[in-house]
Design a protein around this motif. Structure first.
Motif, PDB file in Angstrom:
ATOM      1  N   LEU A   1       0.829  -1.199   0.000  1.00 16.84           N
ATOM      2  CA  LEU A   1       0.000   0.000   0.000  1.00 16.84           C
ATOM      3  C   LEU A   1       0.869   1.257   0.000  1.00 16.84           C
ATOM      4  N   ALA A   2       1.961   1.222   0.760  1.00 13.16           N
ATOM      5  CA  ALA A   2       2.892   2.353   0.758  1.00 13.16           C
ATOM      6  C   ALA A   2       3.503   2.532  -0.631  1.00 13.16           C
ATOM      7  N   GLY A   3       3.825   1.422  -1.288  1.00 11.10           N
ATOM      8  CA  GLY A   3       4.358   1.500  -2.643  1.00 11.10           C
ATOM      9  C   GLY A   3       3.353   2.087  -3.611  1.00 11.10           C
ATOM     10  N   PHE A   4       2.099   1.665  -3.509  1.00  5.70           N
ATOM     11  CA  PHE A   4       1.045   2.212  -4.364  1.00  5.70           C
ATOM     12  C   PHE A   4       0.872   3.708  -4.114  1.00  5.70           C
ATOM     13  N   THR A   5       0.891   4.102  -2.836  1.00  6.79           N
ATOM     14  CA  THR A   5       0.744   5.518  -2.487  1.00  6.79           C
ATOM     15  C   THR A   5       1.861   6.346  -3.111  1.00  6.79           C
ATOM     16  N   ALA A   6       3.073   5.778  -3.104  1.00  2.00           N
ATOM     17  CA  ALA A   6       4.200   6.476  -3.729  1.00  2.00           C
ATOM     18  C   ALA A   6       4.033   6.527  -5.245  1.00  2.00           C
ATOM     19  N   SER A   7       3.456   5.492  -5.818  1.00  2.00           N
ATOM     20  CA  SER A   7       3.323   5.437  -7.285  1.00  2.00           C
ATOM     21  C   SER A   7       2.367   6.496  -7.822  1.00  2.00           C
ATOM     22  N   VAL A   8       1.405   6.917  -6.993  1.00  2.00           N
ATOM     23  CA  VAL A   8       0.455   7.944  -7.442  1.00  2.00           C
ATOM     24  C   VAL A   8       0.894   9.345  -7.028  1.00  2.00           C
ATOM     25  N   GLY A   9       2.092   9.428  -6.435  1.00  2.00           N
ATOM     26  CA  GLY A   9       2.654  10.723  -6.109  1.00  2.00           C
ATOM     27  C   GLY A   9       2.259  11.289  -4.772  1.00  2.00           C
ATOM     28  N   ASP A  10       1.571  10.488  -3.925  1.00  2.00           N
ATOM     29  CA  ASP A  10       1.146  10.985  -2.617  1.00  2.00           C
ATOM     30  C   ASP A  10       2.190  10.758  -1.529  1.00  2.00           C
ATOM     31  N   MET A  11       3.299  10.128  -1.888  1.00  3.56           N
ATOM     32  CA  MET A  11       4.365   9.858  -0.927  1.00  3.56           C
ATOM     33  C   MET A  11       5.669   9.728  -1.689  1.00  3.56           C
ATOM     34  N   ASN A  12       6.747  10.206  -1.097  1.00  4.96           N
ATOM     35  CA  ASN A  12       8.054  10.060  -1.704  1.00  4.96           C
ATOM     36  C   ASN A  12       8.535   8.622  -1.529  1.00  4.96           C
ATOM     37  N   LEU A  13       8.953   7.984  -2.616  1.00  2.00           N
ATOM     38  CA  LEU A  13       9.346   6.571  -2.570  1.00  2.00           C
ATOM     39  C   LEU A  13      10.530   6.348  -1.641  1.00  2.00           C
ATOM     40  N   ALA A  14      11.567   7.168  -1.759  1.00  2.00           N
ATOM     41  CA  ALA A  14      12.748   7.000  -0.906  1.00  2.00           C
ATOM     42  C   ALA A  14      12.379   7.174   0.564  1.00  2.00           C
ATOM     43  N   ALA A  15      11.510   8.156   0.847  1.00  2.00           N
ATOM     44  CA  ALA A  15      11.079   8.383   2.225  1.00  2.00           C
ATOM     45  C   ALA A  15      10.308   7.179   2.755  1.00  2.00           C
ATOM     46  N   ALA A  16       9.496   6.576   1.891  1.00  2.00           N
ATOM     47  CA  ALA A  16       8.741   5.386   2.304  1.00  2.00           C
ATOM     48  C   ALA A  16       9.688   4.249   2.670  1.00  2.00           C
ATOM     49  N   LEU A  17      10.729   4.038   1.865  1.00  2.00           N
ATOM     50  CA  LEU A  17      11.693   2.969   2.138  1.00  2.00           C
ATOM     51  C   LEU A  17      12.428   3.223   3.446  1.00  2.00           C
ATOM     52  N   VAL A  18      12.854   4.460   3.660  1.00  2.00           N
ATOM     53  CA  VAL A  18      13.603   4.798   4.874  1.00  2.00           C
ATOM     54  C   VAL A  18      12.710   4.711   6.106  1.00  2.00           C
ATOM     55  N   CYS A  19      11.521   5.303   6.036  1.00  2.00           N
ATOM     56  CA  CYS A  19      10.646   5.353   7.210  1.00  2.00           C
ATOM     57  C   CYS A  19      10.137   3.970   7.615  1.00  2.00           C
ATOM     58  N   THR A  20       9.822   3.123   6.639  1.00  2.27           N
ATOM     59  CA  THR A  20       9.344   1.784   6.993  1.00  2.27           C
ATOM     60  C   THR A  20      10.455   0.947   7.615  1.00  2.27           C
ATOM     61  N   THR A  21      11.685   1.130   7.133  1.00  5.95           N
ATOM     62  CA  THR A  21      12.803   0.396   7.734  1.00  5.95           C
ATOM     63  C   THR A  21      13.077   0.897   9.149  1.00  5.95           C
ATOM     64  N   LEU A  22      12.995   2.202   9.349  1.00  5.35           N
ATOM     65  CA  LEU A  22      13.136   2.745  10.701  1.00  5.35           C
ATOM     66  C   LEU A  22      12.017   2.236  11.605  1.00  5.35           C
ATOM     67  N   GLY A  23      10.807   2.143  11.054  1.00 10.77           N
ATOM     68  CA  GLY A  23       9.691   1.608  11.829  1.00 10.77           C
ATOM     69  C   GLY A  23       9.928   0.167  12.244  1.00 10.77           C
ATOM     70  N   SER A  24      10.483  -0.628  11.321  1.00 11.85           N
ATOM     71  CA  SER A  24      10.813  -2.022  11.641  1.00 11.85           C
ATOM     72  C   SER A  24      11.824  -2.095  12.778  1.00 11.85           C
ATOM     73  N   ILE A  25      12.814  -1.228  12.730  1.00  7.78           N
ATOM     74  CA  ILE A  25      13.854  -1.223  13.768  1.00  7.78           C
ATOM     75  C   ILE A  25      13.271  -0.830  15.115  1.00  7.78           C
ATOM     76  N   VAL A  26      12.436   0.208  15.121  1.00  7.23           N
ATOM     77  CA  VAL A  26      11.824   0.670  16.377  1.00  7.23           C
ATOM     78  C   VAL A  26      10.958  -0.424  16.994  1.00  7.23           C
ATOM     79  N   GLY A  27      10.110  -1.058  16.166  1.00  8.88           N
ATOM     80  CA  GLY A  27       9.255  -2.122  16.682  1.00  8.88           C
ATOM     81  C   GLY A  27      10.054  -3.301  17.210  1.00  8.88           C
ATOM     82  N   ALA A  28      11.089  -3.694  16.453  1.00  6.91           N
ATOM     83  CA  ALA A  28      11.932  -4.817  16.883  1.00  6.91           C
ATOM     84  C   ALA A  28      12.679  -4.476  18.166  1.00  6.91           C
ATOM     85  N   LEU A  29      13.126  -3.231  18.271  1.00  9.14           N
ATOM     86  CA  LEU A  29      13.870  -2.811  19.460  1.00  9.14           C
ATOM     87  C   LEU A  29      12.989  -2.838  20.705  1.00  9.14           C
TER      88      LEU A  29
END
Length: 214
Positions: free
Chosen positions: A44-72
């Protein structure tokens, strides 16, 4: 995306409200609460980026940071709970032995790095593997590195699939959802086999007049 319902709707609302950080928050929650599936959030984040409502690079960075925070968060829960509490709980549990925990600890000491990294690609274990890492006091820097690498690969794969498929992003969720269900069924079957075998062992020892193993 206001017409999307369920968990996808919740994730969509976060992304509408916060953008890429909203996707990261959804993924952090997914790590802490495994029933929230990343196979819905990431495409869904990828689709949102594909329609221009989200920056793709930001989506990749933020989701990875989210994974780290949750795992931590789960790592710290495991670390706080500690081995002494774990042993005390196991000693009171039927069918489970302290020796089971000792064998698991020995296995984790030998294979823990691979388990933390490759566990990021397996539903359910992707979240739960952080707890034994904390229990066993895996060095924090190593844990964060393995988590970041594994999560970055997983997140990038599904975000890019959602980005490429566009409005058909739910196809990814359907396929991976089936994969998740298969993993869950295998885990439940393994649990049933463990219980059946352990009950049989206890009965044999009692019939032979032997004391129960610690």
């Amino acid at each position: 995306m206001s017409d999307i319902g369920g968990i996808a709707g919740f994730a969509a609302d976060l992304m509408d409200w916060l953008g890429a950080p909203g996707a990261g928050l959804a993924v952090a929650l997914e790590n802490i609460f495994p029933p929230i599936p990343s196979e819905v959030i990431l495409p869904l984040a990828g689709f949102t980026a594909s329609v221009g409502d989200m920056n793709l690079a930001a989506a990749l960075v933020c989701t990875t940071l989210g994974s780290i925070v949750g795992a931590l968060a789960l790592y710290w829960i495991g670390q706080w709970f500690g081995r002494d509490r774990l042993y005390a709980v196991v000693a009171r549990m039927p069918l489970v032995k302290v020796t089971d925990v000792e064998k698991t600890e020995a296995w984790f000491a030998k294979h823990g790095t691979k388990a933390v990294f490759f566990g990021r690609f397996v539903p359910i274990f992707r979240s739960l593997i952080s707890i034994p890492a904390g229990l066993e006091r895996m060095p924090l820097r190593l844990f964060l590195t393995l988590t970041a690498l594994g999560s970055a690969i997983w997140n990038t794969l599904f975000i890019m699939l959602g980005y490429g498929l566009g409005s058909r992003w739910e196809t990814v969720s359907d396929v991976v959802g089936t994969y998740s269900k298969v993993v869950l069924v295998l885990v439940l079957l393994a649990a049933v086999v463990f219980v059946v075998v352990r009950i049989a062992q206890v009965r044999r020892r009692r019939q032979a007049g032997l004391p129960e193993e610690p």
